[in-house]
Structures are given as structure tokens and as C-alpha cells.
Design a protein around this motif. Sequence first.
Motif, short mmCIF file in Angstrom:
data_model
loop_
_atom_site.label_atom_id
_atom_site.label_comp_id
_atom_site.label_asym_id
_atom_site.label_seq_id
_atom_site.Cartn_x
_atom_site.Cartn_y
_atom_site.Cartn_z
N PHE A 1 0.80 -1.23 0.00
CA PHE A 1 0.00 0.00 0.00
C PHE A 1 0.83 1.28 0.00
O PHE A 1 0.28 2.37 -0.03
N TYR A 2 2.15 1.17 0.01
CA TYR A 2 3.00 2.32 0.31
C TYR A 2 3.26 3.22 -0.90
O TYR A 2 3.88 4.27 -0.77
N ASP A 3 2.79 2.84 -2.07
CA ASP A 3 3.14 3.58 -3.28
C ASP A 3 2.25 4.77 -3.57
O ASP A 3 2.60 5.62 -4.39
N ILE A 4 1.07 4.85 -2.95
CA ILE A 4 0.14 5.93 -3.25
C ILE A 4 -0.21 6.68 -1.97
O ILE A 4 -0.91 6.15 -1.10
N PRO A 5 0.25 7.91 -1.80
CA PRO A 5 -0.08 8.67 -0.59
C PRO A 5 -1.55 9.08 -0.58
O PRO A 5 -2.20 9.16 -1.62
N ASN A 6 -2.05 9.35 0.61
CA ASN A 6 -3.37 9.95 0.75
C ASN A 6 -3.22 11.46 0.58
O ASN A 6 -2.79 12.16 1.50
N TYR A 7 -3.51 11.94 -0.60
CA TYR A 7 -3.36 13.37 -0.89
C TYR A 7 -4.45 14.17 -0.19
O TYR A 7 -5.59 13.72 -0.05
N LEU A 8 -4.10 15.38 0.24
CA LEU A 8 -5.06 16.26 0.89
C LEU A 8 -5.82 17.11 -0.10
O LEU A 8 -6.87 17.67 0.21
N LYS B 1 17.71 16.51 15.48
CA LYS B 1 18.77 16.97 14.57
C LYS B 1 18.78 18.49 14.46
O LYS B 1 19.40 19.05 13.56
N GLY B 2 18.07 19.15 15.35
CA GLY B 2 18.11 20.60 15.38
C GLY B 2 17.06 21.29 14.54
O GLY B 2 17.17 22.50 14.27
N GLY B 3 16.02 20.57 14.15
CA GLY B 3 14.94 21.18 13.39
C GLY B 3 13.89 21.81 14.29
O GLY B 3 13.72 21.42 15.45
N ASP B 4 13.18 22.79 13.75
CA ASP B 4 12.08 23.45 14.43
C ASP B 4 10.79 22.80 13.93
O ASP B 4 10.37 23.02 12.79
N VAL B 5 10.16 21.96 14.76
CA VAL B 5 9.07 21.10 14.31
C VAL B 5 7.73 21.55 14.88
O VAL B 5 7.60 21.80 16.07
N THR B 6 6.74 21.62 13.99
CA THR B 6 5.35 21.82 14.39
C THR B 6 4.51 20.70 13.81
O THR B 6 4.56 20.45 12.59
N MET B 7 3.75 20.01 14.66
CA MET B 7 2.87 18.96 14.19
C MET B 7 1.44 19.51 14.06
O MET B 7 0.97 20.22 14.95
N ILE B 8 0.80 19.17 12.95
CA ILE B 8 -0.60 19.52 12.74
C ILE B 8 -1.39 18.22 12.80
O ILE B 8 -1.20 17.32 11.96
N ALA C 1 -6.86 20.26 14.28
CA ALA C 1 -6.48 21.27 13.27
C ALA C 1 -6.31 20.63 11.90
O ALA C 1 -6.10 19.41 11.78
N GLU C 2 -6.40 21.44 10.88
CA GLU C 2 -6.18 21.00 9.51
C GLU C 2 -5.33 22.03 8.79
O GLU C 2 -5.43 23.23 9.07
N ILE D 1 -3.24 27.21 8.55
CA ILE D 1 -3.93 26.12 9.24
C ILE D 1 -5.20 26.65 9.88
O ILE D 1 -5.33 27.84 10.16
N SER D 2 -6.13 25.73 10.10
CA SER D 2 -7.39 26.06 10.74
C SER D 2 -7.57 25.17 11.96
O SER D 2 -7.38 23.95 11.89
#
Length: 335
Positions: free
Chosen positions: A134-141, A185-192, A225-226, A237-238
Motif C-alpha cells: 500500500f506504500y506507493d500511493i499517498p493519501n493526498y489532501l 537533529k536541530g529542526g524546528d518542528v510543528t505537528m498539525i 487542526a487541519e 492552518i485552521s
Amino acid sequence: MSIHKEEEIFDLVIVGGGPIGIACALEAKKKGLSYLILEKGTLVNSLYNYPSNMTFFSTSEKLELDEIPFISINPKPHKQEALEYYRRIVTSNHLKIQLFEKVEKIQTLDNDLHKITTSKGNYSTKNVIIATGFYDIPNYLNIPGEDLPKVAHYYGDPHFYATQKTIVVGASNSAVDAALEIYRKGGDVTMIVRGPAIGERVKYWVKPDIDNRIDEGSIKAVFNAEIKEIRENEVVISSKDGEQVLENDWVLLLTGYRPNFEFLKNIGIKLSEDGRKIPRYNPETMESNVKGIYLAGVICGGTETHKWFIENSRVHAEMIVEDIVNKLGEQSHQR
């Protein structure tokens, strides 16, 4: 280069060279069937494209095929160990496999044979196993800006995102692993996150880590959020707090993947109409509604891609090959 004569008729062609496809080939070889694996990419292509530092949920013995020992120095094996294991199974057992050969069409003929058309040739076979994962096709938004160069649906190595403002969309294992690795690794991460919390199916030894990093503010998270729009240097984002515009360098849309349902439908396999798109098959033999075409592995779950994985679908290989051997025996006896 083709490894078969054009007029050769195989007992079995396996579509997909992942762990379950390999398991099917091992079983077919043991039973003396003429078989061939067709894989559109490299060996265990999906696994090869997993994140560089990926650790399996399962322990090594639950990833083993045909009781061939999988020796790992880690409690949970890493991607590179798994690549080595499955590669050595194929090479040591001299399994018949055609790599970088995409199956484009499967037709069932009047004589119950199946004609397989690939990017490199044609094959005839009495039976087919679809083990394409199943890994070949992403769930596009399907949101504005999703096609920008800054957007990826697959995550590779965290070093790439060092010092960068990276938004990770999702709350499953892939999203959580990416967020934690990039942060370290020093990244600034925000999860939605669309839901109210990190997903309950996240690996049990990882979930406390991500929860603690969010609680302390090392990783920012916006729940319920989306993501609405992706722009060159920011995203929109909302959430329950209204609309926000965040400064941003990279976006990882790790919202899951799905099987190639169009491929299944074109073969004639029927899918459930309840939104889950579960293909029709006999759970005792794994044969689909199309005679002589079998399903194996995660593809059996439709959109519920968490239902089947290596450790609980390895059994499909023996079930399928046993049914094929019985049918071939009956046909031989009738003649």
C-alpha cells in the motif's frame, strides 16, 4: 532481461517483491511450482523507501519467513537489518524475480489462463498472487500548494531538515518518528494533528517520548487542526482557535497511504462499497472473486492498512499455494 520463454506458462506469477511476495515464492518453490515474482521497483521496494532510521514494531522472529532465522542485535530490528535479511533470502534461495518491471495489465482469458502485460513484456500464468502492499500511493489532501517543491509525502533522513522550520502533518508512527528525529537533529518542528491527541496506535515505547516533547514545548503541536493552504514561505492552518499563518520552510504530509484500488478494479476484483474498499476474497484460500487471482498481505485490508502486516499475513503464502497445488492436482487428475 527476460528469464522465461515467451510461450512458457507459469503455475504462478506473484505481483510484488516485498516480504509477503517473497514468502509466496518460497512456498511455491517448496511445492515444485513454476513461479515468477514481478516487482516494479527494487527488491522489497516499499521497505527500501521507508525512513532511513526506521525501527520495526515487530520483533525479528515475527518478521521471519519460512522459519529462516532473522538475527538482529536490537530488540526491534532496523530497516537496514531487514533489507539484509530479505535480500539474502532471495539471493541464497535463488528465487526467480524480475525487478524494475511494472505490471500494467492482467487479463483473464477464456481458458482460465491469465495474461500479464508489463513494462517489459508479456507473461502467461495459471494463477496470480497480488501482493503489492500500500506504500506507493499517498493519501493526498488536495489543498492549494500541495504540489510545491517544499512538500513531501515521504520522509527520508532527518539531517535534511536541520535548522529548518518543518511542519509535520499526521499523528501516526511515521509522523511521530519524523517529528522526533527532526527535532533531535536541530529542526524546528510543528505537528498539525486532525484529532485531539497523538494516535493510540503509535509504538508504545515512542508515545511517551512524543507526548513529553510536546508537553515541554520542544515540539509544537496544534490539535483538532487541519492544514488549509501551503505557500512558498508559510502555511495556513485552521483550528478551534481560528485560522493561523505559520512561517515555514518544509512540509511533510505524512497522512498515510493506500493500495492501488484502480489496479484491482481493472483486474475485475470487487471492492466493498462502505468506504473501506476491502477487496472480495475467500478468507480460507485468499482467492479473490476472480478465479485464479489471489490476494496476500496488507492489500487485503483495503483502506484499513493497519489490519495486515508482515507478522500476521505471512500465513497467506501457505494458504494460497496449498489451494493452488490442490487445484492443479485436480486438473491433472481430470485430464
